[in-house]
Design a protein around this motif. Sequence first.
Motif, PDB file in Angstrom:
ATOM      1  N   VAL A   1     -19.592 -27.062  43.789  1.00 36.25           N
ATOM      2  CA  VAL A   1     -19.152 -26.558  45.097  1.00 36.25           C
ATOM      3  C   VAL A   1     -17.853 -27.255  45.477  1.00 36.25           C
ATOM      4  O   VAL A   1     -17.808 -28.475  45.619  1.00 36.25           O
ATOM      5  CB  VAL A   1     -20.209 -26.797  46.185  1.00 36.25           C
ATOM      6  N   SER A   2     -16.780 -26.478  45.622  1.00 42.03           N
ATOM      7  CA  SER A   2     -15.471 -27.018  45.989  1.00 42.03           C
ATOM      8  C   SER A   2     -15.138 -26.594  47.413  1.00 42.03           C
ATOM      9  O   SER A   2     -15.143 -25.400  47.734  1.00 42.03           O
ATOM     10  CB  SER A   2     -14.392 -26.499  45.025  1.00 42.03           C
ATOM     11  N   MET A   3     -14.857 -27.568  48.268  1.00 44.10           N
ATOM     12  CA  MET A   3     -14.529 -27.292  49.675  1.00 44.10           C
ATOM     13  C   MET A   3     -13.088 -27.683  49.962  1.00 44.10           C
ATOM     14  O   MET A   3     -12.704 -28.840  49.784  1.00 44.10           O
ATOM     15  CB  MET A   3     -15.469 -28.076  50.595  1.00 44.10           C
ATOM     16  N   ALA A   4     -12.281 -26.707  50.373  1.00 47.50           N
ATOM     17  CA  ALA A   4     -10.890 -26.958  50.776  1.00 47.50           C
ATOM     18  C   ALA A   4     -10.829 -27.032  52.287  1.00 47.50           C
ATOM     19  O   ALA A   4     -11.086 -26.031  52.968  1.00 47.50           O
ATOM     20  CB  ALA A   4      -9.981 -25.848  50.257  1.00 47.50           C
ATOM     21  N   TRP A   5     -10.518 -28.209  52.812  1.00 41.50           N
ATOM     22  CA  TRP A   5     -10.465 -28.384  54.259  1.00 41.50           C
ATOM     23  C   TRP A   5      -9.075 -27.970  54.757  1.00 41.50           C
ATOM     24  O   TRP A   5      -8.149 -28.741  54.781  1.00 41.50           O
ATOM     25  CB  TRP A   5     -10.771 -29.832  54.636  1.00 41.50           C
ATOM     26  N   HIS A   6      -8.936 -26.684  55.130  1.00 37.44           N
ATOM     27  CA  HIS A   6      -7.675 -26.114  55.606  1.00 37.44           C
ATOM     28  C   HIS A   6      -6.536 -26.410  54.631  1.00 37.44           C
ATOM     29  O   HIS A   6      -5.426 -26.737  55.053  1.00 37.44           O
ATOM     30  CB  HIS A   6      -7.336 -26.654  56.998  1.00 37.44           C
ATOM     31  N   ASP A   7      -6.807 -26.304  53.339  1.00 36.63           N
ATOM     32  CA  ASP A   7      -5.824 -26.650  52.313  1.00 36.63           C
ATOM     33  C   ASP A   7      -5.681 -25.471  51.353  1.00 36.63           C
ATOM     34  O   ASP A   7      -6.504 -25.281  50.453  1.00 36.63           O
ATOM     35  CB  ASP A   7      -6.278 -27.913  51.562  1.00 36.63           C
TER      36      ASP A   7
END
Length: 347
Positions: A219-225
């Motif tokens: 699971v990859s989460m991009a925080w506003h990126d």
Amino acid sequence: DVIVEPGVHSFKITSLFPRDEFHVALEGPELSPTFVEAHGDGTYTASYCVELPGLYKLHVRILQINGEVSLRKEIFASPFSVLVKGGAELQNPISAQPNPIYQDACTNARQATQGRWVRFDHAKHFNLVPSFEVQKWEEVLEMSRDEYIWLPYSCRIRPMNYDDLKALFQNLSHCLCCDSYIRSLFSDSMLYLGIFKKKYHRNTRAGRMEHSNWEINGVSMAWHDKEYFEACRRKRPNGFTIENVLTEHVEPVTNHTTAEDDNFVFFVGHPWSGDHRRAHRTNNAIQIAQRTAFLNLGSDTDIFDAMAFAYPRIYDQVCDGSHVSCIISGELTVLGFWEMLILAQLL
């Protein structure tokens, strides 16, 4: 207290202030979709749609006073009683057929998130669920600790239990972006399914990784990126590619057509419960953004309509603010469970 026929009904609310935030909920055999329109002069029109006959409670709650002070209280005399008469003209009227033909299984979020909550005993009575799925649905409701099921208007949700969901999600990779709603949903769900360890859940939910990019167990989460998100997509995830942003952003942060082979879903319009006193958002503004998103994103984008799905239950099924997913006593919350169940239909 009123007696009505099945259909769409409305009533007026009068206040001293032009920017109050109300939540209207009709609870009974179904949880009715509702809408509150502010006219800017202290008057508001509340509308609800009801199909199934029976006795309902009509809750009228004020969430914020004039857009400034959070309150979350029932107005005087609420809840009211509403009796819906007679036989309903259901949108999928199969109850009278001797050999009913049930809808096809849902394959996209647009269809799956357009529907209504129906109490399971009434769903069985009106033959709204296939008889061969009744036992499995009873297992699901026992697991979710709830008495309502979500019934889309134009497709059928397949019941899945804990083992079914874990088998679907445990070996998949996902690319997520961009805010706390989708981060919380996946962090909580992965812990619930035994895919995340507790320390990973703690760090991504409210720890040092809460507002940063991260990748854990596929699971990859991009925080506003945007760049981090695009880098994940280039790896061709075999699960979901999901974007989710707040009210003021209705355009995707990336061009979803650049990777047409991934399972792209855009979450829009997650509702606001009014219980987070540090922020003053309104569901009216979120609904405007929701409509804009549906228009701007186009028919090729698969949209998860979190507003339509969660709004009827946002008052008492929220964790904080607009987050409907969290872990309580080791169990995933009702709306968190259902959001993952809907996503599982697409895999």
